[in-house]
Design a protein around this motif. Structure first.
Motif, mmCIF file in Angstrom:
data_model
loop_
_atom_site.group_PDB
_atom_site.id
_atom_site.type_symbol
_atom_site.label_atom_id
_atom_site.label_comp_id
_atom_site.label_asym_id
_atom_site.label_seq_id
_atom_site.Cartn_x
_atom_site.Cartn_y
_atom_site.Cartn_z
ATOM 1 N N ALA A 169 0.834 -1.207 0.000
ATOM 2 C CA ALA A 169 0.000 0.000 0.000
ATOM 3 C C ALA A 169 0.865 1.252 0.000
ATOM 4 N N ILE A 170 1.959 1.241 0.780
ATOM 5 C CA ILE A 170 2.855 2.392 0.826
ATOM 6 C C ILE A 170 3.539 2.584 -0.525
ATOM 7 N N GLN A 171 3.971 1.480 -1.125
ATOM 8 C CA GLN A 171 4.619 1.575 -2.435
ATOM 9 C C GLN A 171 3.681 2.170 -3.474
ATOM 10 N N LEU A 172 2.422 1.781 -3.447
ATOM 11 C CA LEU A 172 1.442 2.324 -4.391
ATOM 12 C C LEU A 172 1.246 3.824 -4.177
ATOM 13 N N GLN A 173 1.278 4.269 -2.931
ATOM 14 C CA GLN A 173 1.140 5.702 -2.656
ATOM 15 C C GLN A 173 2.350 6.481 -3.168
ATOM 16 N N ILE A 174 3.540 5.877 -3.077
ATOM 17 C CA ILE A 174 4.735 6.532 -3.609
ATOM 18 C C ILE A 174 4.633 6.657 -5.126
ATOM 19 N N TYR A 175 4.087 5.608 -5.782
ATOM 20 C CA TYR A 175 3.787 5.715 -7.219
ATOM 21 C C TYR A 175 2.977 6.978 -7.491
ATOM 22 N N GLN A 176 1.899 7.139 -6.738
ATOM 23 C CA GLN A 176 0.977 8.255 -6.963
ATOM 24 C C GLN A 176 1.652 9.600 -6.680
ATOM 25 N N ILE A 177 2.488 9.639 -5.657
ATOM 26 C CA ILE A 177 3.198 10.883 -5.328
ATOM 27 C C ILE A 177 4.111 11.294 -6.477
ATOM 28 N N LEU A 178 4.874 10.351 -6.990
ATOM 29 C CA LEU A 178 5.803 10.651 -8.081
ATOM 30 C C LEU A 178 5.065 11.084 -9.337
ATOM 31 N N ILE A 179 4.054 10.344 -9.709
ATOM 32 C CA ILE A 179 3.321 10.665 -10.935
ATOM 33 C C ILE A 179 2.574 11.991 -10.792
ATOM 34 N N GLY A 180 1.833 12.159 -9.692
ATOM 35 C CA GLY A 180 1.040 13.375 -9.495
ATOM 36 C C GLY A 180 1.892 14.623 -9.362
ATOM 37 N N SER A 181 3.007 14.521 -8.613
ATOM 38 C CA SER A 181 3.868 15.691 -8.408
ATOM 39 C C SER A 181 4.516 16.148 -9.702
ATOM 40 N N ILE A 182 5.107 15.203 -10.429
ATOM 41 C CA ILE A 182 5.800 15.570 -11.663
ATOM 42 C C ILE A 182 4.807 16.067 -12.704
ATOM 43 N N ARG A 183 3.628 15.469 -12.740
ATOM 44 C CA ARG A 183 2.607 15.942 -13.690
ATOM 45 C C ARG A 183 2.211 17.383 -13.368
ATOM 46 N N ALA A 184 1.991 17.691 -12.082
ATOM 47 C CA ALA A 184 1.618 19.058 -11.682
ATOM 48 C C ALA A 184 2.720 20.045 -12.020
ATOM 49 N N LEU A 185 3.974 19.659 -11.767
ATOM 50 C CA LEU A 185 5.098 20.545 -12.063
ATOM 51 C C LEU A 185 5.247 20.781 -13.560
ATOM 52 N N ALA A 186 5.060 19.714 -14.353
ATOM 53 C CA ALA A 186 5.165 19.857 -15.805
ATOM 54 C C ALA A 186 4.072 20.760 -16.348
ATOM 55 N N GLU A 187 2.851 20.602 -15.828
ATOM 56 C CA GLU A 187 1.738 21.449 -16.280
ATOM 57 C C GLU A 187 1.970 22.897 -15.896
ATOM 58 N N GLN A 188 2.508 23.121 -14.697
ATOM 59 C CA GLN A 188 2.803 24.486 -14.262
ATOM 60 C C GLN A 188 3.863 25.110 -15.152
ATOM 61 N N SER A 189 4.900 24.331 -15.493
ATOM 62 C CA SER A 189 5.955 24.837 -16.381
ATOM 63 C C SER A 189 5.394 25.154 -17.752
ATOM 64 N N GLY A 190 4.478 24.293 -18.225
ATOM 65 C CA GLY A 190 3.856 24.524 -19.523
ATOM 66 C C GLY A 190 3.042 25.796 -19.541
ATOM 67 N N SER A 191 2.315 26.065 -18.449
ATOM 68 C CA SER A 191 1.511 27.291 -18.359
ATOM 69 C C SER A 191 2.405 28.522 -18.351
ATOM 70 N N ALA A 192 3.499 28.433 -17.610
ATOM 71 C CA ALA A 192 4.430 29.565 -17.563
ATOM 72 C C ALA A 192 5.053 29.812 -18.925
ATOM 73 N N ALA A 193 5.416 28.708 -19.599
ATOM 74 C CA ALA A 193 6.014 28.854 -20.931
ATOM 75 C C ALA A 193 5.021 29.469 -21.912
ATOM 76 N N ALA A 194 3.756 29.028 -21.812
ATOM 77 C CA ALA A 194 2.730 29.567 -22.708
ATOM 78 C C ALA A 194 2.499 31.053 -22.449
ATOM 79 N N GLU A 195 2.511 31.430 -21.161
ATOM 80 C CA GLU A 195 2.328 32.841 -20.819
ATOM 81 C C GLU A 195 3.499 33.670 -21.336
ATOM 82 N N GLY A 196 4.721 33.125 -21.192
ATOM 83 C CA GLY A 196 5.884 33.823 -21.712
ATOM 84 C C GLY A 196 5.827 33.988 -23.216
ATOM 85 N N LYS A 197 5.333 32.953 -23.892
ATOM 86 C CA LYS A 197 5.202 33.030 -25.350
ATOM 87 C C LYS A 197 4.195 34.096 -25.745
ATOM 88 N N ARG A 198 3.059 34.158 -25.020
ATOM 89 C CA ARG A 198 2.044 35.185 -25.307
ATOM 90 C C ARG A 198 2.612 36.585 -25.111
#
Length: 309
Positions: A169-198
Motif C-alpha cells: 500500500a505504501i509503495q502504491l502511494q509513492i507511485y501516486q506521489i511521483l506521478i502526481g507531483s511531476i505531472r503538476a510541475l510539468a503542467e505548471q511549467s507549460g503554463s508559464a512557458a505559454a504565458e511567456g510566449k504570449r
C-alpha cells in the motif's frame, strides 16, 4: 522493516517523523525508483533545516501553513504556501524554515530515479516523464492539483497501523506521489512557458503596429517591414495572421483606413487625406473606404460636420 521514527534536533529547532524504508526499490515500466526516506514535519512548532544538499531528488508538499526555501544563487527565498508542492533536484544546496506566524505542515519524499536507454526506447510515455524529471535543474513549485498530500497521509497511516499488505500500500502511494507531483510541475511549467510566449508575441505585434503607424504615408512592403522588426517575412506574416487574423497587406490597409476616419473629422480635403496615407488615387481610397464602412469618405466627413454644427 518499515517503521515510524521521531527525530528531534533542538539545535536546529526541528522535529520530524520519518518512515524508514530500507532497501525500497521498485520499477515503473522501466523507471527504477530507489526510495531513501519519507518524512513529515508537523506544524506544532517553528522548524528549520540549515543549508544542505542531497545526491538524490526531493519532493515536498506544504498542505498547511507556509515555509521559506533558500536556494544557493538566489537573492530572495521562495515562499511556499498551503497547497503547494516543490521539487529540489540533486546537488542543489538549500535551507528551509517554517513561518513563525503560519507554521507549516510539510511532507517530503527523497528518492533516486534512473532509466536505461533500452527502457526509454520501449516505454515512450514513461521516458517522456523521466526526461522531464532529468531536465529539472532548479527548484520548481506548483499547486497540488493531484492531491499528493493525501498520498503522504495514507503512507503515515499505513506505516503506523501495519495492516495486511501495508508495504505494498505504501509503495502504491509513492507511485501516486511521483506521478502526481511531476505531472503538476510539468503542467505548471507549460503554463508559464505559454504565458511567456504570449507576452513575447504581444511585444512583437505592438512593435509591428508602431512601425506601420509611423509609415502610413508610404507603400510599406512586407520585406521592408520584416527588416524593420527584425523578423523573417514568413515569421512576420504568421505573427500578424495569428494576432489580427489578417495578412500583412490587409493589416496595413486596415490601419490606413482607421487613420482616415480620424483625418475625415478635420477639414482636410479628401484627395489630401488619400495622398497622405499613400493611396494611389482619391478614387482608389474612396472605393476601399466605402467597401469597409459603407459610406463614401465625403458622406462620412459631412456626417461629422453635421454633428459639430
Amino acid at each position: 522493516m518499515w517503521s515510524l521514527i521521531d527525530q528531534r534536533q533542538t539545535e536546529e529547532h526541528r522535529f520530524h517523523q520519518h518512515v524508514q524504508v530500507p532497501n525500497l526499490h521498485f520499477q515503473m515500466n522501466g523507471v527504477h525508483v530507489d526510495v531513501h526516506w519519507v518524512a513529515k514535519v508537523p506544524s506544532d512548532q517553528v522548524w528549520h533545516y540549515g543549508r544542505h544538499s542531497h545526491n538524490s531528488m526531493e519532493l515536498h508538499i506544504v498542505p498547511e501553513g507556509e515555509c521559506s526555501l533558500w536556494v544557493d544563487g538566489k537573492d530572495e527565498p521562495v515562499v511556499v504556501g498551503g497547497g503547494q508542492l516543490y521539487l529540489i533536484p540533486p546537488g542543489i544546496a538549500h535551507a528551509q524554515k517554517s513561518s513563525a506566524s503560519r507554521p507549516a505542515l510539510e511532507y517530503g519524499l527523497n528518492c533516486s530515479l534512473r532509466m536505461d536507454a533500452a527502457a526509454q526506447l520501449n516505454h515512450a510515455e514513461e521516458a517522456a516523464w523521466f526526461q522531464y524529471v532529468q531536465s529539472c535543474r532548479e527548484v520548481r513549485v506548483a499547486q497540488d492539483t493531484y492531491r499528493v498530500a493525501e498520498c503522504f497521509q495514507r503512507i503515515f497511516r499505513e506505516a503506523g497501523e501495519r495492516g495486511l499488505g501495508y508495504r505494498l500500500a505504501i509503495q502504491l502511494q509513492i507511485y501516486q506521489i511521483l506521478i502526481g507531483s511531476i505531472r503538476a510541475l510539468a503542467e505548471q511549467s507549460g503554463s508559464a512557458a505559454a504565458e511567456g510566449k504570449r507576452e513575447r508575441e504581444d511585444t512583437r505585434i505592438r512593435r509591428i503596429d508602431q512601425i506601420i503607424r509611423s509609415r502610413l504615408s508610404g507603400n510599406l512592403t512586407l520585406r521592408e517591414l520584416s527588416e524593420l522588426v527584425f523578423m523573417s517575412e514568413r515569421q512576420l506574416a504568421r505573427t500578424v495572421l495569428q494576432a489580427r487574423n489578417l495578412s500583412v497587406h490587409q493589416y496595413i490597409l486596415e490601419l490606413k483606413l482607421e487613420k482616415a476616419i480620424v483625418e475625415l473629422a478635420t477639414e482636410r480635403k479628401i484627395h489630401e487625406i488619400a495622398d497622405s496615407l499613400g493611396f494611389s488615387s482619391s478614387q482608389h481610397f474612396t472605393r476601399l473606404f466605402k467597401r469597409k464602412y459603407g459610406l463614401l469618405p465625403s458622406e462620412y466627413q459631412q456626417l461629422q460636420t453635421d454633428k459639430i454644427g
